[in-house]
Write an enzyme that holds these catalytic residues in place. Sequence first.
Site, PDB file in Angstrom:
ATOM      1  N   ARG A 102       1.130  -1.018  -0.074  1.00  0.00           N
ATOM      2  CA  ARG A 102      -0.096  -0.131   0.226  1.00  0.00           C
ATOM      3  C   ARG A 102       0.900   1.143   0.058  1.00  0.00           C
ATOM      4  O   ARG A 102       1.815   1.348   1.073  1.00  0.00           O
ATOM      5  CB  ARG A 102      -0.936  -0.082   1.165  1.00  0.00           C
ATOM      6  CG  ARG A 102      -1.850   1.195   1.494  1.00  0.00           C
ATOM      7  CD  ARG A 102      -2.746   1.276   2.429  1.00  0.00           C
ATOM      8  NE  ARG A 102      -3.754   0.718   1.654  1.00  0.00           N
ATOM      9  CZ  ARG A 102      -5.162   0.905   2.342  1.00  0.00           C
ATOM     10  NH1 ARG A 102      -5.353   1.637   3.219  1.00  0.00           N
ATOM     11  NH2 ARG A 102      -6.051   0.143   1.936  1.00  0.00           N
ATOM     12  N   HIS A 129      -7.268   1.202  -6.693  1.00  0.00           N
ATOM     13  CA  HIS A 129      -7.270   0.226  -5.330  1.00  0.00           C
ATOM     14  C   HIS A 129      -8.118  -0.894  -5.992  1.00  0.00           C
ATOM     15  O   HIS A 129      -9.302  -1.345  -5.820  1.00  0.00           O
ATOM     16  CB  HIS A 129      -8.407   0.961  -4.418  1.00  0.00           C
ATOM     17  CG  HIS A 129      -8.262   0.329  -2.897  1.00  0.00           C
ATOM     18  ND1 HIS A 129      -7.606  -0.906  -2.532  1.00  0.00           N
ATOM     19  CD2 HIS A 129      -9.159   0.455  -2.003  1.00  0.00           C
ATOM     20  CE1 HIS A 129      -7.961  -1.238  -1.510  1.00  0.00           C
ATOM     21  NE2 HIS A 129      -8.737  -0.515  -0.981  1.00  0.00           N
ATOM     22  N   GLN A 132     -10.046  -3.581  -3.717  1.00  0.00           N
ATOM     23  CA  GLN A 132     -11.422  -3.125  -3.534  1.00  0.00           C
ATOM     24  C   GLN A 132     -12.571  -3.340  -4.569  1.00  0.00           C
ATOM     25  O   GLN A 132     -13.464  -3.872  -4.469  1.00  0.00           O
ATOM     26  CB  GLN A 132     -11.164  -1.774  -2.953  1.00  0.00           C
ATOM     27  CG  GLN A 132     -12.380  -1.103  -2.566  1.00  0.00           C
ATOM     28  CD  GLN A 132     -13.067  -1.657  -1.105  1.00  0.00           C
ATOM     29  OE1 GLN A 132     -12.292  -1.482  -0.062  1.00  0.00           O
ATOM     30  NE2 GLN A 132     -14.399  -1.957  -0.991  1.00  0.00           N
ATOM     31  N   ASP A 230     -16.939   7.804  -1.917  1.00  0.00           N
ATOM     32  CA  ASP A 230     -15.639   7.569  -1.286  1.00  0.00           C
ATOM     33  C   ASP A 230     -15.444   8.859  -0.624  1.00  0.00           C
ATOM     34  O   ASP A 230     -15.779   9.942  -0.874  1.00  0.00           O
ATOM     35  CB  ASP A 230     -14.573   7.305  -2.258  1.00  0.00           C
ATOM     36  CG  ASP A 230     -13.013   7.019  -1.666  1.00  0.00           C
ATOM     37  OD1 ASP A 230     -13.141   6.635  -0.249  1.00  0.00           O
ATOM     38  OD2 ASP A 230     -12.154   6.862  -2.307  1.00  0.00           O
ATOM     39  N   CYS A 270     -16.326   2.130   0.100  1.00  0.00           N
ATOM     40  CA  CYS A 270     -15.204   1.331   0.274  1.00  0.00           C
ATOM     41  C   CYS A 270     -14.778   1.206   1.910  1.00  0.00           C
ATOM     42  O   CYS A 270     -14.317   0.352   2.309  1.00  0.00           O
ATOM     43  CB  CYS A 270     -14.044   1.704  -0.454  1.00  0.00           C
ATOM     44  SG  CYS A 270     -13.447   3.581  -0.213  1.00  0.00           S
ATOM     45  N   ARG A 298     -13.647  -8.365   1.162  1.00  0.00           N
ATOM     46  CA  ARG A 298     -12.188  -8.078   0.794  1.00  0.00           C
ATOM     47  C   ARG A 298     -11.658  -9.324   1.215  1.00  0.00           C
ATOM     48  O   ARG A 298     -10.680  -9.835   0.528  1.00  0.00           O
ATOM     49  CB  ARG A 298     -11.903  -7.045   1.767  1.00  0.00           C
ATOM     50  CG  ARG A 298     -12.523  -5.539   1.642  1.00  0.00           C
ATOM     51  CD  ARG A 298     -12.001  -5.021   0.261  1.00  0.00           C
ATOM     52  NE  ARG A 298     -10.627  -5.127   0.023  1.00  0.00           N
ATOM     53  CZ  ARG A 298      -9.621  -4.129   0.449  1.00  0.00           C
ATOM     54  NH1 ARG A 298     -10.142  -2.893   1.226  1.00  0.00           N
ATOM     55  NH2 ARG A 298      -8.594  -4.059   0.168  1.00  0.00           N
TER      56      ARG A 298
END
Length: 316
Positions: A102, A129, A132, A230, A270, A298
């Site tokens: 990440r 991402h 996700q 988001d 998310c 996830r």
Amino acid sequence: MKHFLKETDFTTEELGDLLTLAHDYKHNKASSSQNNVLAGQTWAMLFFKSSTRTRVSFEAGLNDLGGHALFLSQDTSQLSRGESIADTARTLSRFVKGLIIRTFDHKIVEEFAQAGSIPVINGLTDFLHPCQSFSDLLAMAERWGDEKNLLESLKGRKIAFLGDCDCNMAYSLIMAANMGGMEISLAGPEGYAPTEKIEDLLSAEGYFPNHQFTTDPMEAVEGADVVYTDVWVSMGDEDEAAERTEKMKPYCVTSKIMKAAKSDAIFMHCLPAHPGMEVTEEVLEGPQSIVFDQTENRLHMQKAILAHLANAVSDQ
Ligand code: CP
Ligand code: NVA
């Protein structure tokens, strides 16, 4: 070496397989070899940014598959003292079987993949991402579909994304929607539209960009099966918090916005969420919200991704 840095690192057919395998993991239908696919393997997780869901779901997922997760942060590794990415990648490749990263600049995950000799998974960059977005496709497909053909159930559906349309989640949903045969409309303030980089990437990967951008949230949500938002201030954008918050206020997902979508539309985020900012508490906690199903997925989708990459290595 197979990596997962962006959605199109898997073909559409492989995406269908991932949805099926993730669904099997979720419902305890995976075979014993799939359940032990990482037996005896250590994978490293190198995080330059905070995380709750990505970190914990990968650690739990690696453990579920018989493997072991080794968590490293930038601050506690020699990266903090200037060791290069190439040397870090070559070092980790001698110790572990795979790497989840990440970070900020997307080029960093590309550099790790290029310099190392183990599979690299993108656990979020400023650009994409993908873990996700694939987990989210599973949540959508489960909602609508026939479990025998989860990918098919996505076709022709519409996602509306509201808020910062120049962020990692917006770009990853554009990628994932395109692969799933879905429509995607994005609405946000001027200056926060998706840039050409996503069209360039899709075209370079053999896909035809088909997303739409508008500054009118009502226009974007018309006919939508999913309303997605988001945070307005992504990790790394903190200096712009006041300006972003002011400009994005009209894009808060309210009950009025949800009513303008299809009557059976779902709300997705998310997470982490900021109720009262990008979404009202009423919508976030309301009956159309499936945010914790997304979160749960996830774990299942990442196990499917890990299994696929581990099998790709053993087939080499
Ligand atoms: N959605 C997501 O990636 O959450 P974390 O930042 O908690 O990992
Ligand atoms: N756009 C957000 C996503 C967090 C999961 C961020 O990058 O901070």
